[in-house]
Design a protein around this motif. Sequence first.
Motif, PDB file in Angstrom:
ATOM      1  N   PHE A 149      16.898  23.710  -0.291  1.00 19.98           N
ATOM      2  CA  PHE A 149      15.472  23.394  -0.245  1.00 19.98           C
ATOM      3  C   PHE A 149      15.264  21.955   0.213  1.00 19.98           C
ATOM      4  O   PHE A 149      14.419  21.668   1.077  1.00 19.98           O
ATOM      5  N   GLU A 150      16.042  21.038  -0.351  1.00 22.07           N
ATOM      6  CA  GLU A 150      15.908  19.634   0.017  1.00 22.07           C
ATOM      7  C   GLU A 150      16.381  19.381   1.455  1.00 22.07           C
ATOM      8  O   GLU A 150      15.866  18.493   2.132  1.00 22.07           O
ATOM      9  N   HIS A 151      17.338  20.167   1.940  1.00 17.72           N
ATOM     10  CA  HIS A 151      17.746  20.025   3.351  1.00 17.72           C
ATOM     11  C   HIS A 151      16.574  20.326   4.283  1.00 17.72           C
ATOM     12  O   HIS A 151      16.419  19.686   5.325  1.00 17.72           O
ATOM     13  N   GLY A 152      15.749  21.305   3.904  1.00 19.52           N
ATOM     14  CA  GLY A 152      14.562  21.587   4.698  1.00 19.52           C
ATOM     15  C   GLY A 152      13.609  20.414   4.743  1.00 19.52           C
ATOM     16  O   GLY A 152      13.028  20.105   5.788  1.00 19.52           O
ATOM     17  N   ARG A 153      13.449  19.731   3.622  1.00 21.25           N
ATOM     18  CA  ARG A 153      12.588  18.544   3.580  1.00 21.25           C
ATOM     19  C   ARG A 153      13.164  17.439   4.468  1.00 21.25           C
ATOM     20  O   ARG A 153      12.421  16.723   5.154  1.00 21.25           O
ATOM     21  N   LEU A 154      14.478  17.298   4.450  1.00 21.90           N
ATOM     22  CA  LEU A 154      15.117  16.297   5.303  1.00 21.90           C
ATOM     23  C   LEU A 154      14.895  16.611   6.778  1.00 21.90           C
ATOM     24  O   LEU A 154      14.542  15.731   7.566  1.00 21.90           O
ATOM     25  N   LEU A 155      15.126  17.871   7.154  1.00 22.90           N
ATOM     26  CA  LEU A 155      14.963  18.259   8.556  1.00 22.90           C
ATOM     27  C   LEU A 155      13.550  17.984   9.039  1.00 22.90           C
ATOM     28  O   LEU A 155      13.351  17.437  10.132  1.00 22.90           O
ATOM     29  N   TYR A 156      12.576  18.345   8.235  1.00 20.40           N
ATOM     30  CA  TYR A 156      11.180  18.133   8.624  1.00 20.40           C
ATOM     31  C   TYR A 156      10.896  16.653   8.875  1.00 20.40           C
ATOM     32  O   TYR A 156      10.265  16.287   9.870  1.00 20.40           O
TER      33      TYR A 156
ATOM     34  N   GLU B 170      10.335  10.228  10.232  1.00 18.02           N
ATOM     35  CA  GLU B 170       9.777   9.640   9.020  1.00 18.02           C
ATOM     36  C   GLU B 170      10.851   9.281   8.000  1.00 18.02           C
ATOM     37  O   GLU B 170      10.541   9.078   6.824  1.00 18.02           O
ATOM     38  N   ILE B 171      12.090   9.162   8.423  1.00 13.62           N
ATOM     39  CA  ILE B 171      13.161   8.976   7.455  1.00 13.62           C
ATOM     40  C   ILE B 171      14.225   8.041   8.018  1.00 13.62           C
ATOM     41  O   ILE B 171      14.492   8.035   9.220  1.00 13.62           O
ATOM     42  N   ASP B 172      14.792   7.224   7.155  1.00 16.74           N
ATOM     43  CA  ASP B 172      15.917   6.354   7.509  1.00 16.74           C
ATOM     44  C   ASP B 172      17.192   7.144   7.222  1.00 16.74           C
ATOM     45  O   ASP B 172      17.653   7.218   6.086  1.00 16.74           O
ATOM     46  N   CYS B 173      17.762   7.763   8.237  1.00 14.94           N
ATOM     47  CA  CYS B 173      18.871   8.709   8.045  1.00 14.94           C
ATOM     48  C   CYS B 173      20.059   8.126   7.277  1.00 14.94           C
ATOM     49  O   CYS B 173      20.557   8.762   6.336  1.00 14.94           O
ATOM     50  N   PRO B 174      20.571   6.946   7.628  1.00 15.39           N
ATOM     51  CA  PRO B 174      21.744   6.425   6.897  1.00 15.39           C
ATOM     52  C   PRO B 174      21.511   6.250   5.400  1.00 15.39           C
ATOM     53  O   PRO B 174      22.446   6.349   4.617  1.00 15.39           O
ATOM     54  N   LYS B 175      20.283   5.998   5.007  1.00 11.32           N
ATOM     55  CA  LYS B 175      19.976   5.848   3.582  1.00 11.32           C
ATOM     56  C   LYS B 175      20.337   7.111   2.810  1.00 11.32           C
ATOM     57  O   LYS B 175      20.675   7.051   1.631  1.00 11.32           O
TER      58      LYS B 175
ATOM     59  N   TYR C 200      22.592   9.362  12.694  1.00 12.33           N
ATOM     60  CA  TYR C 200      21.411   9.406  13.545  1.00 12.33           C
ATOM     61  C   TYR C 200      21.476  10.662  14.398  1.00 12.33           C
ATOM     62  O   TYR C 200      22.451  10.876  15.120  1.00 12.33           O
ATOM     63  N   PRO C 201      20.474  11.534  14.347  1.00 15.29           N
ATOM     64  CA  PRO C 201      20.558  12.812  15.055  1.00 15.29           C
ATOM     65  C   PRO C 201      20.398  12.631  16.564  1.00 15.29           C
ATOM     66  O   PRO C 201      19.622  11.806  17.030  1.00 15.29           O
ATOM     67  N   VAL C 202      21.142  13.446  17.305  1.00 12.94           N
ATOM     68  CA  VAL C 202      21.057  13.417  18.772  1.00 12.94           C
ATOM     69  C   VAL C 202      20.349  14.664  19.290  1.00 12.94           C
ATOM     70  O   VAL C 202      20.218  14.838  20.505  1.00 12.94           O
ATOM     71  N   TRP C 203      19.871  15.504  18.377  1.00  6.34           N
ATOM     72  CA  TRP C 203      19.353  16.807  18.769  1.00  6.34           C
ATOM     73  C   TRP C 203      17.844  16.955  18.559  1.00  6.34           C
ATOM     74  O   TRP C 203      17.292  18.045  18.758  1.00  6.34           O
TER      75      TRP C 203
ATOM     76  N   SER D 265       0.810  -1.212   0.000  1.00 11.78           N
ATOM     77  CA  SER D 265       0.000   0.000   0.000  1.00 11.78           C
ATOM     78  C   SER D 265       0.846   1.268   0.000  1.00 11.78           C
ATOM     79  O   SER D 265       0.309   2.366  -0.143  1.00 11.78           O
ATOM     80  N   LYS D 266       2.156   1.136   0.157  1.00 14.35           N
ATOM     81  CA  LYS D 266       3.014   2.307   0.263  1.00 14.35           C
ATOM     82  C   LYS D 266       3.793   2.526  -1.022  1.00 14.35           C
ATOM     83  O   LYS D 266       3.912   1.655  -1.868  1.00 14.35           O
ATOM     84  N   ALA D 267       4.345   3.728  -1.121  1.00 14.64           N
ATOM     85  CA  ALA D 267       5.118   4.073  -2.308  1.00 14.64           C
ATOM     86  C   ALA D 267       6.524   3.506  -2.216  1.00 14.64           C
ATOM     87  O   ALA D 267       7.015   3.173  -1.139  1.00 14.64           O
ATOM     88  N   VAL D 268       7.163   3.408  -3.366  1.00 14.55           N
ATOM     89  CA  VAL D 268       8.571   3.041  -3.422  1.00 14.55           C
ATOM     90  C   VAL D 268       9.387   4.320  -3.264  1.00 14.55           C
ATOM     91  O   VAL D 268       9.217   5.275  -4.027  1.00 14.55           O
ATOM     92  N   GLU D 269      10.246   4.339  -2.276  1.00 12.67           N
ATOM     93  CA  GLU D 269      11.035   5.528  -1.994  1.00 12.67           C
ATOM     94  C   GLU D 269      12.438   5.380  -2.571  1.00 12.67           C
ATOM     95  O   GLU D 269      13.210   4.526  -2.160  1.00 12.67           O
ATOM     96  N   LEU D 270      12.750   6.225  -3.542  1.00 21.10           N
ATOM     97  CA  LEU D 270      14.098   6.309  -4.090  1.00 21.10           C
ATOM     98  C   LEU D 270      14.795   7.538  -3.509  1.00 21.10           C
ATOM     99  O   LEU D 270      14.279   8.167  -2.585  1.00 21.10           O
ATOM    100  N   ILE D 271      15.933   7.885  -4.051  1.00 19.71           N
ATOM    101  CA  ILE D 271      16.733   8.998  -3.532  1.00 19.71           C
ATOM    102  C   ILE D 271      16.924  10.012  -4.649  1.00 19.71           C
ATOM    103  O   ILE D 271      17.276   9.654  -5.775  1.00 19.71           O
TER     104      ILE D 271
END
Length: 509
Positions: free
Chosen positions: A155-162, A168-173, A178-181, A51-57
């Motif tokens: 612009f994309e950094h803002g999407r990452l931060l959100y 909602e994101i797998d950071c190492p991908k 992994y954020p500590v803040w 039911s979910k989308a395929v997430e690419l980079i």
Amino acid sequence: MLQDTVYYQIGGFKAHSHAWRQFKYDQEGDDGLARAVAGNNSPLRSQVGESKAVELILGIRPSGASNLLMSVDQMRIFTRALRLPPPRDFWSSSDFESLSPISFRTAEELSKKLKTYAQKSNKNRGGEVTDNSQANKTYVGRNPGDFSGVFRGAFEHGRLLYRILRNEIDCPKFDLPYPVWTNSIRFVSLTLNTWSLDQRSLKERLSDPKVLDIGWTETAGPSSAWKRDLGSSVHIRVKENLMLGNMGSRSLDFAHGTTEIMNLASLAVRLRELFETLQESKTRPIILLVHDQEVTRSVLQCAGVDISQCQIGIQNLLHYHDSEDTLRSSRQDRRSRSRSPRRDSKNDTGYKSPIRGDYTAQGSRKDYAYSRRSTGSYAPIYVIDVQSMYRRLMQTDGRGKDPSGKDVASTARELSLSENKTGWCAGNESGTLIDIWRSLAEGPPIDEQRALRQAAVQVTNNRPTVSKADNVLSRKDSDDERDPKITNPVTFGPSGDPYEDLEDDDDEY
């Protein structure tokens, strides 16, 4: 030597997927590759649920050009399932300004995206063969001082931060630690209005800005229950400029408290106290949202605020590491990350693909060196210019007869976040600026978001009236509470398809 993360390009100029002849020469072209990657039977879809989308980079290069990418894990799963040869070449994370998520619900969506990367015939062109795709031709051959990649990446950094703050994101991908803040970050939105009828030169206006009012709002990060703390909002009118006004607009009442009236000297003291408080603690990061960082910087400098150590952008925050203990624990947990492969001791002629032999029988990966890109204490303040985000998104500079994003109120109107056409109040606008940033950051990638917003504007202009249902961005976090007077971002076209109006290109690569 510290290593970078490896990525593989899918489709487009010099794509690694061109090694798969059955897709390159298939009569169906990109459609066959799209079905394999994002179709119902895709091995990548099985990793996220039907039911979910395929997430690419999505990788944004320094030039501003973009590429669709797969991670090492995705490539390993994909090639093994389809019995395809793993690509021998790859890109490194250092080749890109940003790496961010891009999702495809269907094979048709991916196919349309791939078509934007299709190359026109390079026959008889002479000279160097370059990327002439619809998606990237604008950025090829630009002056390096253009900084398109920096702005598009920001612009994309803002999407990452959100997405990091909402878990909602797998950071190492995406080559992020992994954020500590996340539990300590604070947002401060600072807005101001200057006298629009000031006829002095730009240099004079920046050296001695005529500030009508200033406001700010503090809030925590956008968790699943994020709310703007409007009770913390401050609004200050400048006593010396009370008689000044902006043509066609009036001063509005402050909706979240009592307006203070101060002379310039007292305002300067208040601003210095605010920033000293924000900068005194380096145990948590502070995000400062502004609208036009050049004017804001000038006002703060005139007030004697020390902003010399503040950083424009959040790239260093996204790659921040706290300590060796955090580094070790992140290494132990990292299972979806791979580093650029080491040179083969038996054959030092080049790098070997991490798809070829860098996994144990269980599919786990050797522990590659981890690049510590930003260490030590946080920057005093990380500055995000929301006006720049918006203008880069909509590809406008706001100059001449183009008023796009000239102030917070106009930006909010253009994003259908506000219907205010009558006045200004920096105290109210400081809360609105948070909504603007959130609207941009929670949406799809920059090019997809532009197409969808432009389509929505076109649809709205062709309708006599617009209902609330047609004026709301479809969001999965609809349970979040917002100011009921502020609508969500506009719908992105009748079909929600960002590629609907793109030109067809029948030339083969």
